[in-house]
Design an enzyme around this catalytic site. Structure first.
Site, PDB file in Angstrom:
ATOM      1  N   HIS A  64       0.820  -1.209   0.000  1.00 36.44           N
ATOM      2  CA  HIS A  64       0.000   0.000   0.000  1.00 36.44           C
ATOM      3  C   HIS A  64       0.856   1.262   0.000  1.00 36.44           C
ATOM      4  O   HIS A  64       0.408   2.313  -0.455  1.00 36.44           O
ATOM      5  CB  HIS A  64      -0.957  -0.009   1.199  1.00 36.44           C
ATOM      6  CG  HIS A  64      -2.166  -0.867   0.980  1.00 36.44           C
ATOM      7  ND1 HIS A  64      -3.416  -0.542   1.466  1.00 36.44           N
ATOM      8  CD2 HIS A  64      -2.334  -2.031   0.309  1.00 36.44           C
ATOM      9  CE1 HIS A  64      -4.294  -1.482   1.114  1.00 36.44           C
ATOM     10  NE2 HIS A  64      -3.647  -2.396   0.407  1.00 36.44           N
ATOM     11  N   ASN A  92      -7.309   1.879   3.378  1.00 38.89           N
ATOM     12  CA  ASN A  92      -6.471   1.741   4.564  1.00 38.89           C
ATOM     13  C   ASN A  92      -7.222   1.858   5.885  1.00 38.89           C
ATOM     14  O   ASN A  92      -6.838   1.246   6.887  1.00 38.89           O
ATOM     15  CB  ASN A  92      -5.363   2.804   4.550  1.00 38.89           C
ATOM     16  CG  ASN A  92      -4.401   2.637   3.388  1.00 38.89           C
ATOM     17  OD1 ASN A  92      -4.195   1.535   2.881  1.00 38.89           O
ATOM     18  ND2 ASN A  92      -3.806   3.740   2.948  1.00 38.89           N
TER      19      ASN A  92
END
Length: 316
Positions: A64, A92
């Site tokens: 990420h 997230n």
């Protein structure tokens, strides 16, 4: 035909990607902080021993991070009254974890080598060490990334691949980062470890037809049609804390947990690659390791760009 502008853009992207990767080196800390890799490895081993799921969480942090403006540690920055980082972006929020482990590693490294080892490099090494700790392959991590002084909430929302994406979108998402379809299918094998929240697979288990019926039924018991959004289920139900190729076996048997997982084996162009991994662990390991090195080379800050944070959660 591909436009000349598009071709030029691609050439420029790959030129700078190659230039950046050329500035990274596996021996970057050889003299400035020779014990760094050993310190990171020990801390990761301890964290994974304490909670095996943490290995998947640390691997995901690196992924990420790299997909949002490159592997620059931006995902680690906390929000402030005047700054919104990436932690609360859709992919997230209430999902990425392991920040406390990175904090521990950073403090240990800082104790011996003050402001030398970047948070971005810690993420890259911790991802490799997590895979190894769970029985997976190793690879040589290129080092020398520096830390971003900013982050992008909007890019985190737009650039991180979605668990609801179809195959064509996934291929495009990875291609934009300089990663091939082969890289994409191999990197998706990271889902051989870890857990997913009910909210991201609910639609699949209630509405989709390309799913094993008994699997759907069993998953529904822990993921109701409404409520229970944060209830967890393993991405690979067979060996959720072992880095093996059972994820691909799941896909061939219509047991992919996420819509995006099953898209890799659904009558499309990636079926053959998925099938090739089912009985060839070595091929998967080799392709995964190579793809991780490529992903780790996405737009790093090097030289005098960025900084070396002393606290991964905030800029200096």
């Amino acid at each position: 035909m591909v436009s000349m502008h598009a071709m030029l853009y691609s050439l420029v992207f790959f030129f700078f990607a190659a230039l950046a990767s050329a500035q990274l080196s596996p021996t970057f800390y050889g003299t400035s902080c020779p014990g760094a890799l050993y310190t990171i490895q020990n801390a990761v081993r301890a964290a994974v021993f304490k909670e095996r799921r943490m290995g998947a969480s640390l691997l995901r942090l690196h992924f990420h991070d790299c997909f949002v403006n490159g592997c620059d540690g931006s995902i680690l920055l906390d929000d402030t009254p005047s700054f919104t980082g990436e932690k609360t972006a859709g992919p997230n929020n209430n999902s990425v974890r392991g920040f406390d482990v990175i904090d521990t590693i950073k403090s240990q490294v800082e104790a011996t080598c003050k402001q030398v080892v970047s948070c971005a490099d810690i993420l890259a090494v911790a991802a490799r060490d997590s895979v190894v700790a769970l029985g997976g392959p190793s690879w040589t991590v290129q080092l020398g990334r520096r830390d971003a002084t900013t982050a992008s909430f909007s890019a985190a929302n737009s650039d991180i691949p979605s668990p609801t994406s179809d195959l064509s979108v996934l291929i495009s998402n990875f291609s934009k980062k300089g990663l091939s379809t082969i890289d994409m299918v191999a990197l998706s094998g990271a889902h051989t470890i870890g857990q997913a929240r009910c909210t991201v697979f609910r639609t699949r288990i209630y509405n989709e037809t390309n799913i094993d019926a008994s699997l759907a039924t069993s998953l529904q018991s822990n993921c109701p049609s409404s409520g229970g959004d944060d209830n967890l289920s393993p991405l690979d139900a067979i060996t959720p804390t072992t880095f093996d190729c059972f994820y691909y076996r799941d896909l061939v048997n219509k047991k992919g947990l996420l819509h995006s997982d099953q898209q890799l084996y659904n009558g499309g162009s990636t079926d053959s690659q998925v099938a090739s991994y089912v009985n060839n662990l070595g091929k998967f390991y080799s392709d995964f390791a190579a793809a991780m090195v490529k992903m780790g080379n996405i737009s790093p800050l090097t030289g005098t760009s960025g900084e070396i944070r002393t606290n991964c959660r905030k800029t200096n």
